[in-house]
Design a protein around this motif. Sequence first.
Motif, PDB file in Angstrom:
ATOM      1  N   GLY A   1      29.326 -25.607  44.442  1.00  0.00           N
ATOM      2  CA  GLY A   1      27.951 -26.051  44.313  1.00  0.00           C
ATOM      3  C   GLY A   1      26.978 -24.888  44.348  1.00  0.00           C
ATOM      4  O   GLY A   1      27.077 -24.004  45.211  1.00  0.00           O
ATOM      5  N   GLY A   2      26.027 -24.872  43.425  1.00  0.00           N
ATOM      6  CA  GLY A   2      25.056 -23.783  43.329  1.00  0.00           C
ATOM      7  C   GLY A   2      25.516 -22.617  42.488  1.00  0.00           C
ATOM      8  O   GLY A   2      24.733 -21.696  42.223  1.00  0.00           O
ATOM      9  N   GLY A   3      26.767 -22.647  42.036  1.00  0.00           N
ATOM     10  CA  GLY A   3      27.290 -21.525  41.257  1.00  0.00           C
ATOM     11  C   GLY A   3      26.851 -21.529  39.804  1.00  0.00           C
ATOM     12  O   GLY A   3      27.015 -20.528  39.104  1.00  0.00           O
ATOM     13  N   LEU A   4      26.300 -22.637  39.341  1.00  0.00           N
ATOM     14  CA  LEU A   4      25.845 -22.760  37.963  1.00  0.00           C
ATOM     15  C   LEU A   4      24.395 -23.240  37.955  1.00  0.00           C
ATOM     16  O   LEU A   4      23.977 -23.963  38.860  1.00  0.00           O
ATOM     17  CB  LEU A   4      26.708 -23.770  37.188  1.00  0.00           C
ATOM     18  CG  LEU A   4      28.212 -23.509  37.167  1.00  0.00           C
ATOM     19  CD1 LEU A   4      28.939 -24.676  36.516  1.00  0.00           C
ATOM     20  CD2 LEU A   4      28.538 -22.206  36.446  1.00  0.00           C
ATOM     21  N   GLY A   5      23.660 -22.856  36.934  1.00  0.00           N
ATOM     22  CA  GLY A   5      22.300 -23.362  36.802  1.00  0.00           C
ATOM     23  C   GLY A   5      21.308 -22.294  36.411  1.00  0.00           C
ATOM     24  O   GLY A   5      21.683 -21.200  35.981  1.00  0.00           O
ATOM     25  N   GLY A   6      20.034 -22.591  36.563  1.00  0.00           N
ATOM     26  CA  GLY A   6      18.957 -21.689  36.197  1.00  0.00           C
ATOM     27  C   GLY A   6      17.646 -22.441  36.195  1.00  0.00           C
ATOM     28  O   GLY A   6      17.613 -23.660  36.001  1.00  0.00           O
TER      29      GLY A   6
END
Length: 444
Positions: free
Chosen positions: A312-317
């Motif tokens: 969790g939190g490892g992908l995004g922007g």
Amino acid sequence: MTSRLPQERRIVTEIPGPRSRELQERRVAAVPPGVGSVLPVYVTDADGGVVADADGNSLIDFGSGIAVTNVGNANPRVVERVKAQVERFTHTCFMVAPYESYVAVCEQLNRLAPGGHEKRTFLVNSGAEAVENAVKIARYATGRQAVVAFDHGYHGRTLLTMTLTAKNMPYKHGFGPFAPEVHRMPLAYPYRWPTGPENCGPEAAAQAVDQITKRLGPANVAAVVVEPIQGEGGFIEPAPGFLPAIAAFCRDNGILFIADEVQTGFARTGDMFACEHEGIVPDILTTAKGIAGGLPLAAVTGRAEIMDTVHGGGLGGTYGGNPLACEAALAVIEEIERHELTERARRIGETMLPRLRALAERYPEIGDVRGRGAMIAIELVVPDGSKAPDPVRTAEIARRCHARGLLVLTAGTYGNVLRFLPPLVIPDALLDEGLDVLEEAFAG
């Protein structure tokens, strides 16, 4: 589809005209020269198959903003959905307070991507960002580091994607050092394969497999990244059998197959995704360009068991999956399916390829005509049998097209390819007229 602007070529000034030249002077004072432009005409409107400039000229569009406006510029359905959204809210950050349209885009991509397996998708801003995240996920999921890319490939301008990209100038020159553990292999380039196009697919695949096995060891390779038809590399369509052989090698060795469909996706090649042509089901698929009708959006779609490995939190922007872009993407998918634009792309190819092959019969400097659907190219060479690239002649033909009101793009490792990416909604008469202009450019 109905058009808002007259679907006609109209030349009222030289190109670029006086107003565009004034704007170009402002640009030179404000924008660094590293940001190039194919044609310095300043656009004021665009619709269907035409682009209108500040001087009142109307140009036939054979570029689509580099395969972006597949459903037409300012497509009415895209405009309608974006207008409605901009009146509600423009941003929350999906990672802070999510919204339905992001989920809906992911659901649609999971439905459309090849393969009947369970999939997951997340959204980012650009093709380079999508490819970078695909590699990041592949490394995380496999616990391996090495990544394989191919000759003539283009994957973006960030550090990792610039490393994956094959061409030095203008994309890599002076920008090193580059990212580690990226390894380049030969591509099945039929026109330039030493033993002929009929041997290209199996021989190139055997060479790539041999080099990966000897130099890297399959157990160390996280992913193979490949464009099913190369974009900036010159619309090279790998010889039949090459991609299936590479995909099978990956499958047998626990290597993830990443299909970079940033330029080839969203009906451009006559299939929703180009990898479908040979029945390839990638582990991870990256999309951008044609996804949202001109709004910045890109996606990474992959097998659920791969995508779900990342913590969790490892992908995004911050901006990934902006709500305006998501609404645009939903409209684009509606328009592709409603108007059967995959079939329309095939018909465009059926119009263009015979005419370009006939042109090649008359002009021996056209060494190769290739492509699929509405992603077509001609490669120009010195007409002495050597197949030596001729970027000077290519640039001259492009300039003549521009002066006559036809927007075309160049490409290729050697700068000797004219590529054609008309909007999928271009009227037949305008498509034919664009090909007439191209013939005139060759005639002088």
